[in-house]
Design an enzyme around this catalytic site. Structure first.
Site, short mmCIF file in Angstrom:
data_model
loop_
_atom_site.label_atom_id
_atom_site.label_comp_id
_atom_site.label_asym_id
_atom_site.label_seq_id
_atom_site.Cartn_x
_atom_site.Cartn_y
_atom_site.Cartn_z
N THR A 210 18.14 -20.69 -6.86
CA THR A 210 18.55 -21.31 -5.60
C THR A 210 17.84 -22.64 -5.38
O THR A 210 18.32 -23.48 -4.62
CB THR A 210 18.25 -20.37 -4.42
OG1 THR A 210 16.93 -19.85 -4.59
CG2 THR A 210 19.23 -19.23 -4.34
N ASP A 211 16.70 -22.85 -6.06
CA ASP A 211 15.90 -24.06 -5.72
C ASP A 211 16.63 -25.36 -6.05
O ASP A 211 16.68 -26.26 -5.21
CB ASP A 211 14.47 -24.01 -6.32
CG ASP A 211 14.39 -23.93 -7.84
OD1 ASP A 211 15.43 -23.75 -8.50
OD2 ASP A 211 13.25 -24.05 -8.35
N TYR B 191 19.70 -22.03 -19.13
CA TYR B 191 19.28 -22.51 -17.81
C TYR B 191 20.10 -23.74 -17.40
O TYR B 191 20.64 -23.80 -16.30
CB TYR B 191 17.78 -22.83 -17.84
CG TYR B 191 17.20 -23.17 -16.49
CD1 TYR B 191 16.53 -22.21 -15.75
CD2 TYR B 191 17.34 -24.44 -15.94
CE1 TYR B 191 16.00 -22.51 -14.50
CE2 TYR B 191 16.83 -24.75 -14.70
CZ TYR B 191 16.15 -23.78 -13.98
OH TYR B 191 15.63 -24.09 -12.75
N ASP C 172 8.42 -23.43 -8.52
CA ASP C 172 7.19 -22.99 -9.17
C ASP C 172 6.02 -23.88 -8.77
O ASP C 172 4.91 -23.40 -8.49
CB ASP C 172 7.36 -23.00 -10.69
CG ASP C 172 8.59 -22.23 -11.14
OD1 ASP C 172 9.09 -21.40 -10.35
OD2 ASP C 172 9.06 -22.46 -12.26
N SER D 219 5.48 -18.72 -14.78
CA SER D 219 5.19 -20.13 -14.54
C SER D 219 3.85 -20.60 -15.06
O SER D 219 3.09 -21.26 -14.34
CB SER D 219 5.29 -20.45 -13.06
OG SER D 219 6.53 -20.96 -12.80
N SER D 220 3.59 -20.31 -16.31
CA SER D 220 2.41 -20.92 -16.93
C SER D 220 2.54 -22.44 -16.88
O SER D 220 1.55 -23.16 -16.80
CB SER D 220 2.25 -20.43 -18.36
OG SER D 220 3.43 -20.70 -19.10
N GLY E 108 5.54 -17.71 -21.33
CA GLY E 108 6.89 -17.23 -21.64
C GLY E 108 7.25 -15.93 -20.95
O GLY E 108 8.20 -15.26 -21.32
N ALA E 109 6.47 -15.56 -19.93
CA ALA E 109 6.69 -14.29 -19.25
C ALA E 109 7.45 -14.48 -17.93
O ALA E 109 7.64 -13.54 -17.18
CB ALA E 109 5.36 -13.59 -18.99
N GLU F 185 16.49 -16.61 -6.63
CA GLU F 185 16.47 -17.09 -8.02
C GLU F 185 17.62 -18.06 -8.26
O GLU F 185 18.76 -17.78 -7.88
CB GLU F 185 16.58 -15.87 -8.95
CG GLU F 185 15.61 -15.89 -10.09
CD GLU F 185 14.15 -15.82 -9.66
OE1 GLU F 185 13.53 -16.91 -9.54
OE2 GLU F 185 13.62 -14.72 -9.47
C1 GLA Z 1 12.43 -21.35 -13.37
C2 GLA Z 1 12.42 -22.76 -12.80
C3 GLA Z 1 12.50 -22.74 -11.27
C4 GLA Z 1 13.64 -21.86 -10.78
C5 GLA Z 1 13.62 -20.51 -11.49
C6 GLA Z 1 14.81 -19.67 -11.16
O1 GLA Z 1 11.26 -20.68 -13.00
O2 GLA Z 1 11.24 -23.45 -13.19
O3 GLA Z 1 12.62 -24.06 -10.79
O4 GLA Z 1 14.87 -22.51 -10.94
O5 GLA Z 1 13.56 -20.64 -12.90
O6 GLA Z 1 14.77 -19.29 -9.83
#
Ligand code: GLA
Length: 398
Positions: A42-43, A240, A188, A142-143, A138-139, A40
């Site tokens: 890390t991307d 974020y 995502d 990744s909608s 919003g959950a 998490e």
């Molecule tokens: C969201 C972002 C991702 C990633 C995650 C955290 O989902 O869209 O790119 O940074 O948060 O791992």
């Protein structure tokens, strides 16, 4: 535990399309949301992630047009949004506020695809698109990547754009960063594009090299359950972006391109150069990268029954060092572990959204019940709890 029944979301997209145009679509496409097993924040640090695509999908029904108009409509907001393709460059990013929020995703994808493929707006004809989705919004599932992936595959097919799946995922990130204004990474979109049944995608976010890693939950008698806390979050505002800025400060202090280049052994050196908060943000990312690599190794060598401790350590790091958990997520994780889950952690960007718990199939109902009880005792709204399996990525359905 009984899976959430699939509704006829593709049929809803086709129905909405017919209401919009009075005719049937030329085709339908869909793309999934995702659960991140581990890795998490890390991307965007050029690091490692291990997400998988879930069976919840966004469907789009589409037909091409010849007049350069792009028209989008969704079951969430049935007022159609219409732009001329030649106006996209003026809208994004400078005037994105003029576009209804949900429509920034599909229109932003069209804009990003034209740029990525070097196609002039006048060289493609436009399109009508109608969306329906069963990915919870919003959950933390990744909608947004689902609507991006559905739009990207549908438009790239329809307009004959020469873009591979990684290029479509990149277009998704561009749309999210520039057209929506959320400074997210690429996890995502890659998961939504590349997902496969019973497998996670082990992604190196620096090279975008992806390997498929078998999960094997079902074969091991396990289930992965999602605990949607109902606490909504948005990555276009606040926390974020602050976390991302802290990571960049840490990388600059160590004079490296990204935190991917930092190891656990470098941490003492960092502690002398940055404040305590920045140090803890960096420590999360550095240790989380290590946990992703360890999880992949354990899955391959020993299978999923022994990854639980890594999930638990990941949650603790997000709670204490990265500080992106909320009381509902901590309660979900603690109650699940107390009731016998092998591992549990929040998943996604944080500040709300969902936790995941790895449970034995026989113990799944008891874990869900324990979480519901704990939420009730804390006075939290009832969570939405359901199992997920890993499913296929984006594509054309008919
Ligand atoms: C969201 C972002 C991702 C990633 C995650 C955290 O989902 O869209 O790119 O940074 O948060 O791992």
């Amino acid at each position: 535990m009984t899976p959430t029944p699939a509704s006829d979301t593709a049929g809803q997209a086709r129905g909405l399309f017919r209401e919009l145009t009075g005719a049937g679509p030329a085709g339908t496409w869909s793309a999934p949301g995702r659960v991140n097993l581990i890795g998490e924040h890390t991307d965007y640090n050029d690091g490692f992630v291990l997400p998988f695509a879930i069976p919840f999908r966004t469907h789009v029904a589409l037909a091409p047009r010849t007049d350069g108009i792009l028209r989008v409509v969704s079951t969430f907001d049935p007022v159609p949004v219409e732009v001329h393709l030649t106006d996209l460059d003026a809208l994004f990013p400078a005037r994105r506020d003029e576009v209804p929020e949900w429509a920034r995703y599909p229109l932003g994808i069209a804009w990003a695809l034209l740029h990525a493929s070097g196609t002039a707006a006048g060289d493609v004809g436009g399109a009508d698109l109608a969306f329906a989705s069963d990915v919870p919004v919003g959950a933390g599932l990744s909608s947004s990547a689902a609507i991006e992936g559905a739009t990207a595959t549908a438009l790239a097919d329809t307009w004959g754009l020469d873009l591979d799946r990684v290029a479509l995922a990149r277009a998704g990130r561009t749309a999210e960063n520039e057209a929506v204004g959320a400074p997210t990474g690429i996890m995502d979109q890659m998961a939504s594009m590349l997902g496969e049944a019973d497998a996670a995608i082990f992604l190196d976010c620096r090279t975008l090299a992806a390997e498929v890693v078998t999960l094997g939950f079902d074969a091991a008698g396990l289930e992965l359950i999602v605990i949607d806390t109902g606490v909504k979050h948005s990555h276009a505002t606040g926390g974020y972006g602050e976390r991302r800025a802290a990571c960049e400060r840490g990388a600059a202090a160590l004079d490296v391109a990204a935190l991917r280049d930092v190891t656990v052994a470098d941490l003492p050196r960092l502690s002398e150069r940055v404040d305590d908060v920045t140090f803890r943000r960096v420590r999360h990312v550095v240790t989380e990268n290590r946990r992703v690599l360890d999880t992949v190794e354990v899955l391959r060598d020993s299978g999923p029954t022994v990854i639980g401790d890594l999930l638990v350590a990941s949650h603790a790091s997000m709670r204490d060092d990265f500080e992106i958990s909320v009381p509902e997520l901590d309660t979900a994780v603690e109650a699940a572990l107390t009731a016998g889950a092998l591992g549990a952690r929040m998943t996604g960007g944080g500040f709300g959204g969902a936790a995941i718990a790895l449970v034995s199939r026989d113990g799944a109902d008891a874990v869900a019940e324990a979480v519901r009880t704990a939420f009730d005792e804390h006075g939290f709204a009832a969570p939405h709890i359901f199992p997920v399996t890993a499913g296929p990525g984006a594509g054309r359905d008919d």
